[in-house]
Write a protein that holds these residues in place. Structure first.
Motif, PDB file in Angstrom:
ATOM      1  N   TYR A   1      -2.850   3.693  17.543  1.00 25.13           N
ATOM      2  CA  TYR A   1      -1.381   3.742  17.473  1.00 25.13           C
ATOM      3  C   TYR A   1      -0.735   2.494  18.074  1.00 25.13           C
ATOM      4  O   TYR A   1       0.340   2.085  17.641  1.00 25.13           O
ATOM      5  CB  TYR A   1      -0.855   5.006  18.141  1.00 25.13           C
ATOM      6  CG  TYR A   1      -0.943   6.226  17.267  1.00 25.13           C
ATOM      7  CD1 TYR A   1      -0.297   6.278  16.031  1.00 25.13           C
ATOM      8  CD2 TYR A   1      -1.675   7.346  17.670  1.00 25.13           C
ATOM      9  CE1 TYR A   1      -0.371   7.404  15.223  1.00 25.13           C
ATOM     10  CE2 TYR A   1      -1.744   8.491  16.865  1.00 25.13           C
ATOM     11  CZ  TYR A   1      -1.092   8.509  15.644  1.00 25.13           C
ATOM     12  OH  TYR A   1      -1.158   9.627  14.845  1.00 25.13           O
TER      13      TYR A   1
ATOM     14  N   LEU B   1       4.467  10.081  15.824  1.00 25.02           N
ATOM     15  CA  LEU B   1       3.043  10.414  15.867  1.00 25.02           C
ATOM     16  C   LEU B   1       2.855  11.800  15.239  1.00 25.02           C
ATOM     17  O   LEU B   1       3.762  12.634  15.272  1.00 25.02           O
ATOM     18  CB  LEU B   1       2.549  10.445  17.311  1.00 25.02           C
ATOM     19  CG  LEU B   1       2.860   9.239  18.203  1.00 25.02           C
ATOM     20  CD1 LEU B   1       2.409   9.516  19.638  1.00 25.02           C
ATOM     21  CD2 LEU B   1       2.201   7.983  17.661  1.00 25.02           C
TER      22      LEU B   1
ATOM     23  N   ASN C   1       0.047  14.841  15.365  1.00 20.61           N
ATOM     24  CA  ASN C   1      -1.205  15.418  15.866  1.00 20.61           C
ATOM     25  C   ASN C   1      -1.461  16.750  15.182  1.00 20.61           C
ATOM     26  O   ASN C   1      -0.691  17.707  15.353  1.00 20.61           O
ATOM     27  CB  ASN C   1      -1.102  15.634  17.386  1.00 20.61           C
ATOM     28  CG  ASN C   1      -2.403  16.170  17.966  1.00 20.61           C
ATOM     29  OD1 ASN C   1      -3.481  15.710  17.615  1.00 20.61           O
ATOM     30  ND2 ASN C   1      -2.295  17.150  18.862  1.00 20.61           N
TER      31      ASN C   1
ATOM     32  N   THR D   1      -0.523  11.079  24.095  1.00 22.23           N
ATOM     33  CA  THR D   1       0.775  11.025  23.407  1.00 22.23           C
ATOM     34  C   THR D   1       1.842  10.448  24.324  1.00 22.23           C
ATOM     35  O   THR D   1       2.612   9.549  23.933  1.00 22.23           O
ATOM     36  CB  THR D   1       1.185  12.441  22.956  1.00 22.23           C
ATOM     37  OG1 THR D   1       0.191  12.945  22.053  1.00 22.23           O
ATOM     38  CG2 THR D   1       2.531  12.449  22.268  1.00 22.23           C
TER      39      THR D   1
ATOM     40  N   VAL E   1       6.760  12.869  18.527  1.00 21.19           N
ATOM     41  CA  VAL E   1       5.484  13.396  18.043  1.00 21.19           C
ATOM     42  C   VAL E   1       5.758  14.658  17.233  1.00 21.19           C
ATOM     43  O   VAL E   1       6.567  15.496  17.627  1.00 21.19           O
ATOM     44  CB  VAL E   1       4.491  13.697  19.193  1.00 21.19           C
ATOM     45  CG1 VAL E   1       5.012  14.777  20.145  1.00 21.19           C
ATOM     46  CG2 VAL E   1       3.118  14.118  18.642  1.00 21.19           C
TER      47      VAL E   1
ATOM     48  N   GLU F   1       3.899  17.673  16.635  1.00 22.31           N
ATOM     49  CA  GLU F   1       2.763  18.344  17.254  1.00 22.31           C
ATOM     50  C   GLU F   1       2.442  19.583  16.419  1.00 22.31           C
ATOM     51  O   GLU F   1       3.289  20.458  16.240  1.00 22.31           O
ATOM     52  CB  GLU F   1       3.124  18.723  18.696  1.00 22.31           C
ATOM     53  CG  GLU F   1       2.069  19.494  19.443  1.00 22.31           C
ATOM     54  CD  GLU F   1       0.781  18.705  19.640  1.00 22.31           C
ATOM     55  OE1 GLU F   1      -0.282  19.342  19.557  1.00 22.31           O
ATOM     56  OE2 GLU F   1       0.822  17.476  19.862  1.00 22.31           O
TER      57      GLU F   1
ATOM     58  N   LEU G   1       3.664  18.718  26.892  1.00 19.31           N
ATOM     59  CA  LEU G   1       4.441  17.600  26.346  1.00 19.31           C
ATOM     60  C   LEU G   1       5.896  17.671  26.805  1.00 19.31           C
ATOM     61  O   LEU G   1       6.481  16.670  27.230  1.00 19.31           O
ATOM     62  CB  LEU G   1       4.380  17.612  24.819  1.00 19.31           C
ATOM     63  CG  LEU G   1       3.066  17.179  24.181  1.00 19.31           C
ATOM     64  CD1 LEU G   1       3.002  17.605  22.723  1.00 19.31           C
ATOM     65  CD2 LEU G   1       2.876  15.667  24.295  1.00 19.31           C
TER      66      LEU G   1
END
Length: 291
Positions: free
Chosen positions: A121, A134, A136, A150, A163, A165, A176
């Protein structure tokens, strides 16, 4: 990054019976979402069958969605893979004028270490002309990107803004949310957990069911963002069965069965995926009739 707060939808790629891309249905789907409360659109994600879309089709899909959208909603484009250099080459060769952010899936199949995720990344961040979300999704990639990785990426690179997630892991969401900076967005990639994530401090969802039921789903998320838990959960419970149904066999066969029922597109998918079974189609059809 307020433009990515609320309900984003991971658009399907509609196909004709001969499995060519049905651009008319794609236009219809874009307008249906814009008119019914969706906050932003995601192109060429997993739900868009990115694994079986050609480069030429991808370019045409971006063009058609952007033309139909006419700047009304932010657009997010899926650009990811397990060959870091290929991802960078694609990012630097695409015309991203109409795109507001990139959604980049964690490298699949290769199963990198946490440091491998970070370096992957980092390289993409340094090359990307657009903000990065991002993604995941260990159920698909075979390896979990841990919250510490992250959050390290979020701290180190200004253009890594969020992100998605999708580990279906409530505890990971909490980690997070507990440790993130104020301006970093935690976006749910799990339709079934999305409301709980929002109520715990998440920014919203990139949803699959949202594109079929944008009015109901985006209202639920908006109520969650306003802290109106009871009203939001009333909608959550109403939609719970269909959220389970669409992931029962595979995605996007399930959501395409819903979209077929609603008259928005055919339920054609490309191999190795197959259409939803008759049994599942019946359950989905009955649910929509009763909604």
């Amino acid at each position: 990054m307020q433009k990515f707060v609320g309900t984003g939808v991971a658009l399907v790629t509609p196909f004709n019976e001969d499995l060519s891309v049905d651009f008319d249905a794609l236009r219809k789907l874009v307008n249906y979402n814009i008119e019914n409360g969706t906050n932003y659109l995601v192109i060429n994600g997993t739900t868009g069958e990115s694994a079986t879309i050609t480069k030429e089709e991808k370019l045409e899909i971006i063009k058609v969605v952007a033309e139909e959208n006419k700047g009304r909603l932010p657009l997010v484009l899926g650009v990811g893979g397990n060959n870091t250099q290929v991802v960078i080459d694609e990012l630097t060769s695409l015309d991203l004028n109409d795109i507001d952010a990139i959604l980049s899936v964690a490298p699949y199949y290769s199963k990198p270490t946490q440091e491998g995720f970070y370096q992957h990344y980092k390289a993409i961040s340094l090359a990307s002309p657009k903000p990065i979300i991002l993604y995941n999704v260990p159920g698909r990639t075979a390896k979990n990107m841990e919250p510490a990785t992250t959050l390290r990426l979020a701290r180190d690179f200004e253009n890594i803004i969020a992100v998605k997630e999708a580990g279906n892991n409530q505890q990971q969401y909490y980690e997070l949310l507990k440790d993130k900076s104020e301006d970093f967005l935690v976006i749910s990639g799990d339709d079934d957990l999305a409301l709980g994530v929002v109520l715990a401090g998440g920014a919203g969802v990139i949803s699959v069911i949202g594109q079929a039921l944008p009015k109901e789903f985006s209202k639920m998320i908006q109520l969650g963002l306003e802290g109106k838990a009871k009203e939001a959960y009333d909608i959550h419970y109403k939609l719970m069965d269909v959220v389970n149904y669409i992931f029962e066999e595979n995605n996007p066969a399930g959501i395409k069965a819903v979209l077929l029922k609603l008259g928005l597109c055919l339920d054609e998918v490309r191999l190795p995926l197959v259409k939803a079974s008759e049994e599942l189609q019946t359950k989905i059809s009955d649910f929509i009739d009763n909604l």
